[in-house]
Design an enzyme around this catalytic site. Structure first.
Site, short mmCIF file in Angstrom:
data_model
loop_
_atom_site.label_atom_id
_atom_site.label_comp_id
_atom_site.label_asym_id
_atom_site.label_seq_id
_atom_site.Cartn_x
_atom_site.Cartn_y
_atom_site.Cartn_z
N PHE A 36 -7.14 15.38 -13.82
CA PHE A 36 -7.81 14.25 -13.17
C PHE A 36 -7.45 14.10 -11.70
CE2 PHE A 36 -3.78 12.16 -14.04
CZ PHE A 36 -3.66 11.28 -12.97
N LYS A 37 -6.30 14.67 -11.29
CA LYS A 37 -5.88 14.52 -9.90
C LYS A 37 -6.87 15.15 -8.92
CE LYS A 37 -0.95 13.85 -10.74
NZ LYS A 37 -0.87 14.05 -12.21
N ASP A 38 -7.77 16.01 -9.42
CA ASP A 38 -8.81 16.60 -8.57
C ASP A 38 -9.67 15.52 -7.91
OD1 ASP A 38 -8.27 19.33 -8.92
OD2 ASP A 38 -9.42 19.44 -10.78
N ALA A 73 -7.67 13.82 -5.03
CA ALA A 73 -7.32 14.78 -3.97
C ALA A 73 -8.57 15.19 -3.20
CB ALA A 73 -6.64 16.00 -4.57
#
Ligand SMILES: *Cc1c(COP(=O)(O)O)cnc(C)c1O
Length: 439
Positions: free
Chosen positions: A106-108, A111
């Protein structure tokens, strides 16, 4: 829109300042001065809108005063180059799959959005090249490097401990080229972090270069995580909510939590009017928040290693934001958020059971979320848990648990075929500074 610090000992700043600085001067976390609710008409028809359309509306409420609408819409659409589908796992439990982005976690989302927003500010101000420094123990480096890949005006330097990250993780930030440089440091993750901190403190370096961090507490990484809560609800409304007309009008939302950034974005969504019955924060053995809910006392402690390692956090940085949202009231927090905590054995047991009974393969983080719903849903309730990473990112662990092979998605395989390129770096600041001074 202005942003204040959770410590309230510095003046409010603009969005641009909040994004470039990351952390407030008094070491507090930035919070938007207003959380704007979205109109009822939006919620009435949300299930007819695409993910991009929903996200543009949400982004407008956060950033609309600071960025022209057309630009903001383009930033959002560029960020969301992938979907976050809602998948039914049982009659009552749904997975919101957040792992379809470039690095399968999910950090995509955060970022990619931050990279584009920073790129926009650089172009607008006619700023010289900005250098992003990021220390990683594995996953942050890949999300940030891939999020910033090819964004003009920004060069990313990823510092990682040599020999201490998995091959799959390493390949995700050492094979990219372009505006991404990986520095292979002869030391530990703590050494990498110390080098980055020292660089931000060094007067000579800062006079020469525009340095910034892409830390997960940055508002530009944190706020966009609200997008998929709305999209998850829209999909739930279309399927479960619609079919079940009679049951509860809003789902329970369960978030596998470490630094508590993801769940805090969900709390923001609810403040904007998103129908969420209540939240569950699922922890692994690093359960400082769970203990806080039980006792009313917040006691940070050193983290311990678990198989859900992205949640191995002993002092969640976004706890300050949760407290701020509820004016420090334990009672108010406990009324809207409940907790759960799972040992590695329970996590493994959950992965095995759901795989054999439902043929749904959880990753160790999502498994905490699934289990907390299984144990925490009350009669008539439906729940959505956030599946925060693809199980193939934890291939060895998951294969060992299920006693079978995990298929690696093509996206991940493509990284494995790339050629590793790094700059070797001793762990001394002199060496790191010399490298930066030649840029
Ligand atoms: C970072 C991460 C988490 C924890 O999210 P927080 O926002 O830090 O609470 C959970 N699962 C995965 C796979 C992660 O990478």
């Amino acid at each position: 829109m202005t942003y204040y610090s959770t410590n309230r000992r510095t003046p409010e700043v603009t969005l641009e300042e909040a994004v470039i600085k990351g952390l407030a001067a008094d070491r507090g976390l930035f919070m938007p001065s207003v959380i704007k609710p979205l109109p009822q008409a939006f919620y009435n028809t949300i299930e007819t809108l695409s993910f991009q359309e929903i996200a543009c509306r949400v982004a407008g409420a956060f950033f609309g005063e600071d960025i022209p609408k057309e630009t903001l819409d383009r930033l959002v659409c560029d960020t969301l180059s992938f979907d976050t589908p809602l998948v039914k796992v049982t009659d009552h439990i749904y997975a919101l799959e957040l792992f379809h982005g470039p690095t399968l976690a999910f950090k995509d989302v955060g970022a990619r959005f931050m990279a584009r927003l920073l790129g926009y500010f650089i172009r607008k101000e006619g700023k010289r090249q900005v250098h992003v420094l990021v220390a990683t123990s594995g996953d942050t480096g890949s999300a940030v490097a891939n999020g910033f890949l090819g964004v003009e005006g920004i060069h990313v330097h990823v510092l990682y401990p040599k020999g201490k990250v998995s091959e799959i993780q390493e390949k995700q930030f050492t094979t990219l080229g372009q505006n991404i440089t990986a520095l292979e440091v002869e030391g530990t993750f703590d050494d990498c972090q110390a080098l980055v901190k020292a660089a931000f403190m060094d007067k000579q370096l800062n006079a020469r270069l525009a340095l910034t961090s892409a830390n997960s507490i940055n508002v530009a990484r944190f706020l966009p995580q609200a997008f998929y809560y709305f999209h998850g609800y829209a999909q739930w409304k279309k399927t479960a909510g619609g079919m079940n007309g009679g049951t509860d009008a809003a789902p329970v939302v369960c978030v596998p939590s470490g630094n508590f950034g993801n769940i805090t974005a969900g709390l923001f969504a609810r403040r904007m009017g998103l129908p969420v019955k209540r939240f569950i924060a699922a922890n692994n053995r690093n359960d400082v928040f769970y203990q806080y809910l039980q006792t009313g006392v917040y006691t940070p402690r050193p983290s311990v290693a678990t198989i859900a390692n992205a949640m191995d956090v002993g002092d969640p940085s976004n706890f300050a934001r949760v407290l701020d949202l509820y004016q420090g009231s334990h009672a108010a927090i406990a009324a809207e958020i409940s907790g759960a905590t799972y040992t590695d054995d329970r996590i493994a047991d959950t992965i095995r059971r759901v795989w054999s009974a439902r043929h749904y393969l959880l990753d160790p983080h999502g498994a905490c979320g699934y289990r907390a719903l299984e144990e925490g849903l009350r009669q008539g309730e439906q729940g959505i848990f956030l599946e925060t990473a693809h199980p193939a990112k934890f291939k060895d662990t998951v294969e060992h648990i299920i006693g079978g092979e995990v298929t690696v998605p093509a996206k991940l395989q493509a990284f494995m075929q790339g050629r590793k390129q790094t700059v070797p770096m001793p762990k001394t600041f002199e060496a790191f500074k010399e490298y930066l001074m030649t840029l």
